[in-house]
Every structure is written in structure tokens, then in C-alpha cells.
Design a protein around this motif. Structure first.
Motif, PDB file in Angstrom:
ATOM      1  N   LEU A  53       0.600  -1.279   0.099  1.00 21.45           N
ATOM      2  CA  LEU A  53      -0.123  -0.096   0.158  1.00 21.45           C
ATOM      3  C   LEU A  53       0.741   1.111   0.087  1.00 21.45           C
ATOM      4  CD1 LEU A  53      -2.677  -1.066   2.424  1.00 21.45           C
ATOM      5  CD2 LEU A  53      -3.064  -0.587   0.231  1.00 21.45           C
ATOM      6  N   TYR A  54       1.847   1.286   0.745  1.00 20.18           N
ATOM      7  CA  TYR A  54       2.645   2.465   0.786  1.00 20.18           C
ATOM      8  C   TYR A  54       3.376   2.862  -0.368  1.00 20.18           C
ATOM      9  CZ  TYR A  54       6.697   5.501   2.183  1.00 20.18           C
ATOM     10  OH  TYR A  54       7.559   6.398   2.217  1.00 20.18           O
ATOM     11  N   ARG A  55       3.989   1.827  -1.318  1.00 20.13           N
ATOM     12  CA  ARG A  55       4.838   1.855  -2.203  1.00 20.13           C
ATOM     13  C   ARG A  55       3.639   2.377  -3.519  1.00 20.13           C
ATOM     14  NH1 ARG A  55       7.398  -3.342  -1.289  1.00 20.13           N
ATOM     15  NH2 ARG A  55       9.545  -2.788  -0.518  1.00 20.13           N
ATOM     16  N   LEU A  56       2.272   1.877  -3.479  1.00 20.59           N
ATOM     17  CA  LEU A  56       1.346   2.330  -4.459  1.00 20.59           C
ATOM     18  C   LEU A  56       1.053   3.646  -4.083  1.00 20.59           C
ATOM     19  CD1 LEU A  56      -1.095  -0.674  -4.440  1.00 20.59           C
ATOM     20  CD2 LEU A  56       0.243   0.004  -6.334  1.00 20.59           C
ATOM     21  N   LEU A  57       0.839   4.213  -2.906  1.00 16.90           N
ATOM     22  CA  LEU A  57       0.666   5.244  -2.473  1.00 16.90           C
ATOM     23  C   LEU A  57       1.842   6.547  -2.978  1.00 16.90           C
ATOM     24  CD1 LEU A  57      -1.077   4.987   0.994  1.00 16.90           C
ATOM     25  CD2 LEU A  57      -2.150   5.901  -0.983  1.00 16.90           C
ATOM     26  N   GLN A  58       2.867   5.962  -2.820  1.00  8.23           N
ATOM     27  CA  GLN A  58       4.095   6.938  -3.350  1.00  8.23           C
ATOM     28  C   GLN A  58       4.034   7.082  -5.049  1.00  8.23           C
ATOM     29  OE1 GLN A  58       6.188   8.367  -0.983  1.00  8.23           O
ATOM     30  NE2 GLN A  58       4.608   7.810   0.268  1.00  8.23           N
ATOM     31  N   GLN A  59       3.797   5.898  -5.379  1.00 10.61           N
ATOM     32  CA  GLN A  59       3.655   6.101  -6.840  1.00 10.61           C
ATOM     33  C   GLN A  59       2.652   7.011  -7.272  1.00 10.61           C
ATOM     34  OE1 GLN A  59       3.145   2.129  -8.590  1.00 10.61           O
ATOM     35  NE2 GLN A  59       4.855   1.488  -7.819  1.00 10.61           N
ATOM     36  N   GLU A  60       1.651   6.964  -6.857  1.00 10.96           N
ATOM     37  CA  GLU A  60       0.344   7.952  -7.043  1.00 10.96           C
ATOM     38  C   GLU A  60       0.760   9.392  -6.643  1.00 10.96           C
ATOM     39  OE1 GLU A  60      -2.863   6.991  -4.950  1.00 10.96           O
ATOM     40  OE2 GLU A  60      -3.460   5.072  -6.253  1.00 10.96           O
ATOM     41  N   SER A  61       1.476   9.533  -5.712  1.00 14.73           N
ATOM     42  CA  SER A  61       2.097  10.808  -5.306  1.00 14.73           C
ATOM     43  C   SER A  61       3.053  11.468  -6.221  1.00 14.73           C
ATOM     44  CB  SER A  61       2.090  11.057  -3.923  1.00 14.73           C
ATOM     45  OG  SER A  61       3.436  10.260  -3.614  1.00 14.73           O
ATOM     46  N   ALA A  62       3.878  10.679  -6.793  1.00 16.29           N
ATOM     47  CA  ALA A  62       5.019  11.185  -7.545  1.00 16.29           C
ATOM     48  C   ALA A  62       4.716  11.931  -8.845  1.00 16.29           C
ATOM     49  CB  ALA A  62       5.677   9.599  -8.104  1.00 16.29           C
TER      50      ALA A  62
END
Length: 232
Positions: free
Chosen positions: A223-232
């Protein structure tokens, strides 16, 4: 003074040392400390711990550790509220003038600075005793099933088992992340976090993840990695 208090004892059993275990490149404890500092509304972040290694890592990421928690408040049975009350009293004894105090759990990498600000604003505008993060149960708890002693199945609530989901009252659970209140409220034994004068702040399910097992840990990392990808 507005502060965040992060309880982080050293005796985690199910995931040993989980408060400082590496999570996507940083100790788990670093995430809530950095989110609180980035919110722009926190004067100090305090970590309440009984562990010297946890204390050193907390200070490395910008938190303060003005005291070490007593062993009797770091066992498997002491509740969080008692730990926060202890921290507030000890900080007041050190001369700190405290206004609002947030309890922020150490294993909350999905929580961000915006949510910390939003919950404090909710506390101010509603004048609630407590404001805390919560999530909606994805399935109606009124239609739960339980096993009998002989292995059979019975409805948990026989009056609701036949009803449509949309006809049942929505239910929520504590997200186990963040709790805002005035310092005086934390010290008032007559006021409960989950009382009628508290407010829940509903989060979407992708921002809520208990981290008690290795499977929980892996899902939180995804979940954390997906959220980071979305905010990039």
C-alpha cells in the motif's frame, strides 16, 4: 504548545522490534515522526519509550525523548491512554505548557501530514473531546456468523441475518492511528476516547492497515509503495 506523543515500547512480541524494523528503507518509527513534523502545526514530537535504541532512532529523525517510560507502563497489558497520561504529566512536570496533544501510533506509515492537520482542525471546529481516525467495516457486522461448540454455524444477530446490507446501519472500527484531544481531556478520567462527545474521522480502506503479523507488514508495504507512486 501542540505536541504529538508516540508510544513506542521495545517489547513487541508478534513482530519483534517492529517499531524500528526497516520499512521500505527507513525504520518504521521514522514515518510518523516525519509526518508530524511536516504537518507544520506540531511544536514538538515526543516518543514515549522504555528502550534506549528506540530513543536514539527517534532523536535521529527529529523527535524528543525527555524521559524513559517506566517498565510497568511498557508491558503487554498497559493501555495506550495510560501511557499518554503518564507522558503529559511528566512533560508538565518539566515545565511544558501543553494545549492540544495527539497520540500517534508508531506503526502508521500510511498516515500523512495532511491527515494530522485535518484531524486537529476537526477537534477545533467541533469542540469534541477526542477526534480519531476510523474506517468503515467492509461487510455488515450484523450479518456475522459464529461457530458453535459442535462445529455448527449460527448467526451472530439472528434478527439481522436476513436483511439486505443496505438496510443495516453502517458500522466503523478504530483505525489505530491518530487521536487528538486537549491535554486536560487526556487527564480527565471521566472522558473516554470512544465516548458520545468524540468524533471519528473516516478514512478510506487503503489508508488503514493494522501491522501485527508478517502478512500485515507486507500488505502495508504494498500500500505504501502504491501511494508513493500515485503521489509522484
Amino acid at each position: 504548545m501542540n505536541i504529538v506523543i508516540i508510544p513506542a515500547r521495545g517489547g513487541s512480541k508478534r513482530i519483534p522490534r517492529k517499531n524500528i524494523k526497516d520499512f521500505c528503507g527507513k525504520p518504521m518509527l521514522a514515518y510518523p515522526i516525519q509526518a508530524a513534523l511536516q504537518s507544520g502545526i506540531i511544536d514538538k514530537v515526543v516518543v514515549s519509550t522504555d528502550d534506549q535504541e528506540i530513543a536514539a532512532i527517534a532523536q535521529q529523525y527529529g523527535a524528543e525523548v525527555p524521559f524513559l517510560r517506566e517498565p510497568e507502563l511498557a508491558d503487554d497489558y498497559t493501555g495506550t491512554t495510560a501511557v499518554i497520561r503518564d507522558a503529559i504529566l511528566r512533560l508538565q512536570q518539566l515545565g511544558w505548557s501543553l494545549d492540544s496533544c495527539a497520540c500517534l501510533y508508531a506503526t502508521t506509515p500510511l498516515l500523512n501530514a495532511n491527515l494530522i492537520r485535518a484531524l486537529q482542525q476537526e477537534l477545533i471546529t467541533t469542540n469534541a473531546d477526542y477526534v480519531f481516525t476510523a474506517a468503515r467495516f467492509s461487510f455488515p457486522i450484523q450479518r456475522a456468523l459464529v461457530l458453535t461448540e459442535t462445529g455448527g454455524i449460527i448467526p451472530f444477530d439472528s434478527t439481522s441475518i436476513g436483511k439486505r446490507s443496505q438496510d443495516l446501519q453502517p458500522t466503523f472500527h478504530d483505525a489505530g492511528q491518530l487521536y487528538w484531544a486537549k491535554a486536560a481531556t487526556w487527564l480527565d478520567l471521566s472522558k473516554s476516547v470512544f465516548g458520545t462527545h468524540s468524533r471519528l474521522f473516516e478514512l478510506p480502506s487503503h489508508l488503514v492497515q493494522d501491522i501485527d503479523t508478517p502478512d500485515d507488514w507486507r500488505r502495508a508495504e504494498y500500500l505504501y509503495r502504491l501511494l508513493q507512486q500515485e503521489s509522484a
